[in-house]
Design a protein around this motif. Structure first.
Motif, mmCIF file in Angstrom:
data_model
loop_
_atom_site.group_PDB
_atom_site.id
_atom_site.type_symbol
_atom_site.label_atom_id
_atom_site.label_comp_id
_atom_site.label_asym_id
_atom_site.label_seq_id
_atom_site.Cartn_x
_atom_site.Cartn_y
_atom_site.Cartn_z
ATOM 1 N N LEU A 289 0.822 -1.208 0.000
ATOM 2 C CA LEU A 289 0.000 0.000 0.000
ATOM 3 C C LEU A 289 0.859 1.263 0.000
ATOM 4 O O LEU A 289 0.474 2.286 -0.575
ATOM 5 N N GLU A 290 2.024 1.207 0.609
ATOM 6 C CA GLU A 290 2.952 2.338 0.556
ATOM 7 C C GLU A 290 3.399 2.587 -0.892
ATOM 8 O O GLU A 290 3.498 3.741 -1.340
ATOM 9 N N LEU A 291 3.658 1.504 -1.624
ATOM 10 C CA LEU A 291 4.021 1.631 -3.035
ATOM 11 C C LEU A 291 2.879 2.217 -3.851
ATOM 12 O O LEU A 291 3.097 3.040 -4.747
ATOM 13 N N VAL A 292 1.660 1.784 -3.545
ATOM 14 C CA VAL A 292 0.482 2.302 -4.250
ATOM 15 C C VAL A 292 0.361 3.806 -4.026
ATOM 16 O O VAL A 292 0.093 4.572 -4.962
ATOM 17 N N ARG A 293 0.574 4.250 -2.795
ATOM 18 C CA ARG A 293 0.500 5.685 -2.494
ATOM 19 C C ARG A 293 1.570 6.460 -3.246
ATOM 20 O O ARG A 293 1.327 7.554 -3.767
ATOM 21 N N GLU A 294 2.771 5.899 -3.313
ATOM 22 C CA GLU A 294 3.888 6.595 -3.956
ATOM 23 C C GLU A 294 3.679 6.757 -5.463
ATOM 24 O O GLU A 294 3.930 7.826 -6.024
ATOM 25 N N ARG A 295 3.209 5.701 -6.116
ATOM 26 C CA ARG A 295 3.093 5.752 -7.572
ATOM 27 C C ARG A 295 1.703 6.169 -8.037
ATOM 28 O O ARG A 295 1.496 6.453 -9.230
ATOM 29 N N GLY A 296 0.723 6.191 -7.130
ATOM 30 C CA GLY A 296 -0.620 6.623 -7.489
ATOM 31 C C GLY A 296 -1.394 5.632 -8.324
ATOM 32 O O GLY A 296 -2.438 5.967 -8.892
ATOM 33 N N VAL A 297 -0.941 4.403 -8.396
ATOM 34 C CA VAL A 297 -1.607 3.368 -9.186
ATOM 35 C C VAL A 297 -1.404 2.021 -8.504
ATOM 36 O O VAL A 297 -0.368 1.780 -7.873
#
Length: 253
Positions: free
Chosen positions: A180-188
């Motif tokens: 979920l941290e990765l999702v927040r960072e890349r917006g996808v």
């Protein structure tokens, strides 16, 4: 005793009957009673009341849900501006493709599809609105989870079952937090065959006028076709453009 949190047995039975008929299509009194753990007389009485209200139909002793539910479902969907604003954007995303476009929201720890549209009939994915899906293993679900307020996110992560659907499903809470941290960072968000073998999905969050996440849009398709730059860059860019148009229209609605 906290009466507000005390289940009402008769209401639970009615809900079980409705949910069973939704799952099987139609059934007789005996079958329903056996599957909702209630007596035939109780089930028959509930069915009679539901029939009189137009919520079920009796066809030669077999009951099915009535069209009264259709109106209730549409009324529920129309309670949010998101559906009307996002629907044409979903249609535009799938036009001329073999993809399925999805609009989803979160409620009580589950993802609900408000709208789904299929670009062609070459690949027959379900496009039923109202279907639920798990949040931890879907592109819309991870898009929604990743942008919830931290306190609500922490509560949800602890309550989610993290069911394993395939060998790719994230079932560890710590690993889910990292994802979920990765999702927040890349917006996808990407669903790498986590919900079903042979199916991939890419999704983005939609934010409302108060900058809180109000939904997510995604595109699903066969894993063999959703690869490389098309999957990692082209589709996310298209989704971001649609998301932007939805958010602008939500502010002006």
């Amino acid at each position: 005793m906290d009466r507000e949190n005390t289940p009402v047995a008769s209401v639970q039975t009615v809900l079980s009957i409705v949910e069973y008929l939704e799952a099987v299509g139609s059934a007789g009194v005996t079958e329903i009673a056996n599957n909702v753990d209630s007596s035939k007389s109780t089930v028959h009485n509930h069915l009679t009341t539901l029939r009189d209200g137009g919520y079920v139909v009796n066809e030669d002793g077999h009951y099915r849900l009535g069209l009264r539910f259709l109106g209730l479902g549409e009324s529920t969907r129309l309670q949010t501006d998101l559906y009307e604003i996002a629907r044409p954007q979903i249609e535009g995303l799938v036009e001329g493709t073999d993809l399925v476009g999805n609009l989803a929201v979160e409620e009580q720890g589950k993802g609900y599809y408000l709208y789904r549209s299929r670009g062609s009939d070459d690949v027959r994915f379900s496009t039923r609105a109202g279907e639920t899906h798990d949040l931890h293993c879907s592109a819309t679900g991870k898009s929604l989870l990743a942008h919830l307020p931290s306190e609500r996110l922490d509560s949800l992560i602890e309550s989610l079952e993290l069911t394993e659907y395939t060998e790719h499903t994230i079932t560890d809470r710590s690993e889910l937090r990292t994802e979920l941290e990765l999702v927040r960072e890349r917006g996808v968000a990407f669903d790498e065959e986590e919900y079903g073998r042979g199916l991939r999905c890419v999704g983005v969050p939609v934010f409302g006028v108060d900058d809180e996440v109000v939904g997510a849009v995604s595109l699903s398709g066969p894993a063999a076709e959703m690869t490389d730059e098309w999957y990692r860059e082209t589709l996310p860019d298209r989704l971001r453009a649609a998301k932007n148009r939805i958010e602008v229209n939500l502010r002006d609605y």
